[in-house]
Scaffold this active site. Structure first.
Site, PDB file in Angstrom:
ATOM      1  N   ARG A   1      11.733  -6.016   4.703  1.00  0.00           N
ATOM      2  CA  ARG A   1      11.546  -4.569   4.483  1.00  0.00           C
ATOM      3  C   ARG A   1      12.579  -3.732   5.240  1.00  0.00           C
ATOM      4  O   ARG A   1      12.890  -3.987   6.401  1.00  0.00           O
ATOM      5  CB  ARG A   1      10.148  -4.148   4.923  1.00  0.00           C
ATOM      6  CG  ARG A   1       9.947  -2.632   4.816  1.00  0.00           C
ATOM      7  CD  ARG A   1       8.511  -2.219   4.845  1.00  0.00           C
ATOM      8  NE  ARG A   1       7.839  -2.589   6.085  1.00  0.00           N
ATOM      9  CZ  ARG A   1       6.562  -2.363   6.306  1.00  0.00           C
ATOM     10  NH1 ARG A   1       5.822  -1.788   5.378  1.00  0.00           N
ATOM     11  NH2 ARG A   1       6.014  -2.736   7.435  1.00  0.00           N
TER      12      ARG A   1
ATOM     13  N   ARG B   1      -9.598   0.998   9.037  1.00  0.00           N
ATOM     14  CA  ARG B   1      -9.203  -0.381   9.317  1.00  0.00           C
ATOM     15  C   ARG B   1     -10.260  -1.133  10.100  1.00  0.00           C
ATOM     16  O   ARG B   1     -10.093  -2.320  10.363  1.00  0.00           O
ATOM     17  CB  ARG B   1      -7.928  -0.361  10.157  1.00  0.00           C
ATOM     18  CG  ARG B   1      -6.669  -0.440   9.353  1.00  0.00           C
ATOM     19  CD  ARG B   1      -5.521  -0.248  10.325  1.00  0.00           C
ATOM     20  NE  ARG B   1      -4.383  -1.020   9.962  1.00  0.00           N
ATOM     21  CZ  ARG B   1      -3.345  -0.512   9.302  1.00  0.00           C
ATOM     22  NH1 ARG B   1      -3.364   0.724   8.879  1.00  0.00           N
ATOM     23  NH2 ARG B   1      -2.311  -1.262   9.056  1.00  0.00           N
TER      24      ARG B   1
ATOM     25  N   ARG C   1      -0.368  -8.692  13.310  1.00  0.00           N
ATOM     26  CA  ARG C   1      -0.970  -7.687  12.422  1.00  0.00           C
ATOM     27  C   ARG C   1      -1.864  -8.356  11.380  1.00  0.00           C
ATOM     28  O   ARG C   1      -2.936  -7.861  11.047  1.00  0.00           O
ATOM     29  CB  ARG C   1       0.132  -6.871  11.729  1.00  0.00           C
ATOM     30  CG  ARG C   1       0.699  -5.796  12.624  1.00  0.00           C
ATOM     31  CD  ARG C   1       2.110  -5.425  12.247  1.00  0.00           C
ATOM     32  NE  ARG C   1       2.246  -4.836  10.945  1.00  0.00           N
ATOM     33  CZ  ARG C   1       3.405  -4.805  10.257  1.00  0.00           C
ATOM     34  NH1 ARG C   1       4.492  -5.370  10.769  1.00  0.00           N
ATOM     35  NH2 ARG C   1       3.474  -4.238   9.090  1.00  0.00           N
TER      36      ARG C   1
ATOM     37  N   LYS D   1       0.837  -1.219   0.000  1.00  0.00           N
ATOM     38  CA  LYS D   1       0.000   0.000   0.000  1.00  0.00           C
ATOM     39  C   LYS D   1       0.868   1.264   0.000  1.00  0.00           C
ATOM     40  O   LYS D   1       0.664   2.176  -0.793  1.00  0.00           O
ATOM     41  CB  LYS D   1      -0.921   0.035   1.239  1.00  0.00           C
ATOM     42  CG  LYS D   1      -1.853  -1.145   1.370  1.00  0.00           C
ATOM     43  CD  LYS D   1      -2.739  -1.031   2.597  1.00  0.00           C
ATOM     44  CE  LYS D   1      -2.004  -1.056   3.923  1.00  0.00           C
ATOM     45  NZ  LYS D   1      -1.328  -2.329   4.219  1.00  0.00           N
TER      46      LYS D   1
ATOM     47  N   ARG E   1      11.628  -1.736  10.825  1.00  0.00           N
ATOM     48  CA  ARG E   1      10.597  -1.258  11.745  1.00  0.00           C
ATOM     49  C   ARG E   1      10.435  -2.229  12.907  1.00  0.00           C
ATOM     50  O   ARG E   1      10.523  -3.434  12.739  1.00  0.00           O
ATOM     51  CB  ARG E   1       9.255  -1.156  10.985  1.00  0.00           C
ATOM     52  CG  ARG E   1       8.946   0.232  10.507  1.00  0.00           C
ATOM     53  CD  ARG E   1       7.786   0.302   9.560  1.00  0.00           C
ATOM     54  NE  ARG E   1       6.556  -0.342   9.987  1.00  0.00           N
ATOM     55  CZ  ARG E   1       5.412  -0.303   9.294  1.00  0.00           C
ATOM     56  NH1 ARG E   1       5.354   0.349   8.146  1.00  0.00           N
ATOM     57  NH2 ARG E   1       4.341  -0.917   9.721  1.00  0.00           N
TER      58      ARG E   1
HETATM   59  P1  AP5 Z   1       4.847  -1.615   1.768  1.00  0.00           P
HETATM   60  O1  AP5 Z   1       4.479  -0.734   0.620  1.00  0.00           O
HETATM   61  O2  AP5 Z   1       5.672  -1.036   2.861  1.00  0.00           O
HETATM   62  O3  AP5 Z   1       3.540  -2.347   2.326  1.00  0.00           O
HETATM   63  P2  AP5 Z   1       2.302  -1.776   3.154  1.00  0.00           P
HETATM   64  O4  AP5 Z   1       1.094  -2.455   2.602  1.00  0.00           O
HETATM   65  O5  AP5 Z   1       2.310  -0.287   3.171  1.00  0.00           O
HETATM   66  O6  AP5 Z   1       2.698  -2.414   4.541  1.00  0.00           O
HETATM   67  P3  AP5 Z   1       2.683  -1.840   6.038  1.00  0.00           P
HETATM   68  O7  AP5 Z   1       3.285  -2.884   6.893  1.00  0.00           O
HETATM   69  O8  AP5 Z   1       3.281  -0.473   6.129  1.00  0.00           O
HETATM   70  O9  AP5 Z   1       1.191  -1.801   6.285  1.00  0.00           O
HETATM   71  P4  AP5 Z   1       0.556  -1.857   7.633  1.00  0.00           P
HETATM   72  O10 AP5 Z   1      -0.857  -1.752   7.193  1.00  0.00           O
HETATM   73  O11 AP5 Z   1       0.878  -2.987   8.508  1.00  0.00           O
HETATM   74  O12 AP5 Z   1       1.255  -0.641   8.389  1.00  0.00           O
HETATM   75  P5  AP5 Z   1       0.849   0.852   8.656  1.00  0.00           P
HETATM   76  O13 AP5 Z   1       2.063   1.643   8.544  1.00  0.00           O
HETATM   77  O14 AP5 Z   1      -0.362   1.251   7.871  1.00  0.00           O
HETATM   78  O15 AP5 Z   1       5.604  -2.910   1.167  1.00  0.00           O
HETATM   79  C1  AP5 Z   1       6.103  -3.911   2.025  1.00  0.00           C
HETATM   80  C2  AP5 Z   1       7.463  -4.395   1.498  1.00  0.00           C
HETATM   81  O16 AP5 Z   1       7.263  -5.040   0.232  1.00  0.00           O
HETATM   82  C3  AP5 Z   1       8.477  -3.271   1.240  1.00  0.00           C
HETATM   83  O17 AP5 Z   1       9.749  -3.736   1.573  1.00  0.00           O
HETATM   84  C4  AP5 Z   1       8.372  -3.013  -0.281  1.00  0.00           C
HETATM   85  O18 AP5 Z   1       9.582  -2.524  -0.825  1.00  0.00           O
HETATM   86  C5  AP5 Z   1       8.045  -4.416  -0.795  1.00  0.00           C
HETATM   87  N1  AP5 Z   1       7.223  -4.415  -1.996  1.00  0.00           N
HETATM   88  C6  AP5 Z   1       6.150  -3.626  -2.269  1.00  0.00           C
HETATM   89  N2  AP5 Z   1       5.610  -3.944  -3.450  1.00  0.00           N
HETATM   90  C7  AP5 Z   1       6.360  -4.982  -3.952  1.00  0.00           C
HETATM   91  C8  AP5 Z   1       6.302  -5.769  -5.149  1.00  0.00           C
HETATM   92  N3  AP5 Z   1       5.364  -5.572  -6.084  1.00  0.00           N
HETATM   93  N4  AP5 Z   1       7.221  -6.759  -5.296  1.00  0.00           N
HETATM   94  C9  AP5 Z   1       8.174  -6.978  -4.360  1.00  0.00           C
HETATM   95  N5  AP5 Z   1       8.288  -6.261  -3.224  1.00  0.00           N
HETATM   96  C10 AP5 Z   1       7.375  -5.273  -3.013  1.00  0.00           C
HETATM   97  O19 AP5 Z   1       0.381   0.741  10.170  1.00  0.00           O
HETATM   98  C11 AP5 Z   1       1.289   0.374  11.190  1.00  0.00           C
HETATM   99  C12 AP5 Z   1       0.540   0.220  12.488  1.00  0.00           C
HETATM  100  O20 AP5 Z   1      -0.075   1.475  12.854  1.00  0.00           O
HETATM  101  C13 AP5 Z   1      -0.608  -0.793  12.466  1.00  0.00           C
HETATM  102  O21 AP5 Z   1      -0.178  -2.115  12.705  1.00  0.00           O
HETATM  103  C14 AP5 Z   1      -1.480  -0.260  13.622  1.00  0.00           C
HETATM  104  O22 AP5 Z   1      -0.945  -0.601  14.857  1.00  0.00           O
HETATM  105  C15 AP5 Z   1      -1.345   1.248  13.467  1.00  0.00           C
HETATM  106  N6  AP5 Z   1      -2.391   1.810  12.601  1.00  0.00           N
HETATM  107  C16 AP5 Z   1      -2.216   2.400  11.373  1.00  0.00           C
HETATM  108  N7  AP5 Z   1      -3.389   2.813  10.894  1.00  0.00           N
HETATM  109  C17 AP5 Z   1      -4.338   2.483  11.822  1.00  0.00           C
HETATM  110  C18 AP5 Z   1      -5.736   2.631  11.882  1.00  0.00           C
HETATM  111  N8  AP5 Z   1      -6.441   3.193  10.881  1.00  0.00           N
HETATM  112  N9  AP5 Z   1      -6.384   2.183  12.997  1.00  0.00           N
HETATM  113  C19 AP5 Z   1      -5.697   1.626  14.018  1.00  0.00           C
HETATM  114  N10 AP5 Z   1      -4.369   1.436  14.028  1.00  0.00           N
HETATM  115  C20 AP5 Z   1      -3.691   1.851  12.926  1.00  0.00           C
END
Ligand code: AP5
Length: 216
Positions: free
Chosen positions: A127, A88, A171, A13, A160
């Site tokens: 990552r 979410r 998660r 994402k 991270r």
């Molecule tokens: P990446 O693009 O980083 O993936 P992502 O989907 O953004 O993954 P996240 O782990 O950041 O999502 P998340 O939803 O757990 O975390 P968030 O920060 O929102 O890609 C992942 C890896 O794959 C990278 O290394 C990239 O280079 C690689 N990659 C990408 N595309 C590729 C491809 N096509 N081929 C190969 N490799 C590829 O949230 C973190 C925490 O915050 C949550 O766990 C929660 O505790 C809290 N939080 C955030 N939002 C909320 C909410 N709305 N409500 C409650 N808690 C929340």
């Protein structure tokens, strides 16, 4: 334009959000990035956020919605944005409806990226993240030009705290239980466009998103 980018943790994402926002000059609103920026401080709030996020749990809805409302009131979001990581929970989705309606805005499209759990585990365990500009890289798929250094801002990359096996599993189970029902909620109103990301490069996924969603 208001777009949502959704999917399980690690589906790409954040990676796709950066590309979309650069290409179309849209503001990127990531709740994960907002939380991580807040966690850099040493405040009570910072410690509270870390207690949820580092364990792989969701931040409670009331706190998340309060922080989103504060962020969204900034000028840079008034002409539209790409929302990454919110909503979410179904509760958050309902609050988003109210918030957007108060701003005279509506959701134009919802991008749902799909990927297998096995591939997600590999992507997240490899990552590398820039704590300064939040750019992401990967030990297995997309290394920076200089090992361990961000291409964009030359900051030292980190893993991270929530990218350990235990947190990743937590998660994933939380997202399957609480976030997949949000996709079903949006499917009922017919706004979800699904993008399959397995065995596709970052550029390939981006080009599919452009064809399916943005250029429609
Ligand atoms: P990446 O693009 O980083 O993936 P992502 O989907 O953004 O993954 P996240 O782990 O950041 O999502 P998340 O939803 O757990 O975390 P968030 O920060 O929102 O890609 C992942 C890896 O794959 C990278 O290394 C990239 O280079 C690689 N990659 C990408 N595309 C590729 C491809 N096509 N081929 C190969 N490799 C590829 O949230 C973190 C925490 O915050 C949550 O766990 C929660 O505790 C809290 N939080 C955030 N939002 C909320 C909410 N709305 N409500 C409650 N808690 C929340």
């Amino acid at each position: 334009m208001i777009s949502l980018i959704m999917g399980l943790p690690g589906v790409g994402k954040g990676t796709q959000a950066e590309l979309i926002c650069d290409e179309y000059n849209i503001a990127h609103l990531s709740t994960g990035n907002i939380f991580r920026n807040t966690m850099k401080g040493n405040s009570v709030l910072s410690k509270e956020l870390a207690s949820y996020i580092n364990r792989g749990e969701l931040v409670p809805d009331d706190l998340t919605i309060k922080m989103l409302k504060e962020e969204i009131s900034q000028e840079k979001y008034q002409s539209g944005f790409l929302l990454d990581g919110f909503p979410r929970t179904v509760e958050q989705a309902k609050h988003l409806n109210t918030l957007l309606s108060d701003m005279n805005m509506k959701i134009d499209n919802i991008i749902f990226i799909k990927l297998t759990t096995e591939e997600i585990m590999k992507r997240l365990s490899g990552r590398l993240t820039c704590p300064n500009c939040q750019a992401t890289y990967n030990k297995y798929f997309s290394q920076p030009v200089e090992i361990g250094i961000c291409d964009k801002c030359q900051h030292q990359l980190i893993t991270r705290e929530d990218d350990n096996t235990q947190s990743i599993k937590k998660r994933l189970s939380v997202a399957k239980e609480q976030t997949l029902p949000v996709i079903d909620y949006y499917k009922e109103i017919g706004k979800v466009i699904e993008v399959e990301a397995l065995n596709k490069s970052i550029d390939k996924v981006f080009s599919e998103i452009k064809n399916m969603v943005i250029d429609q």
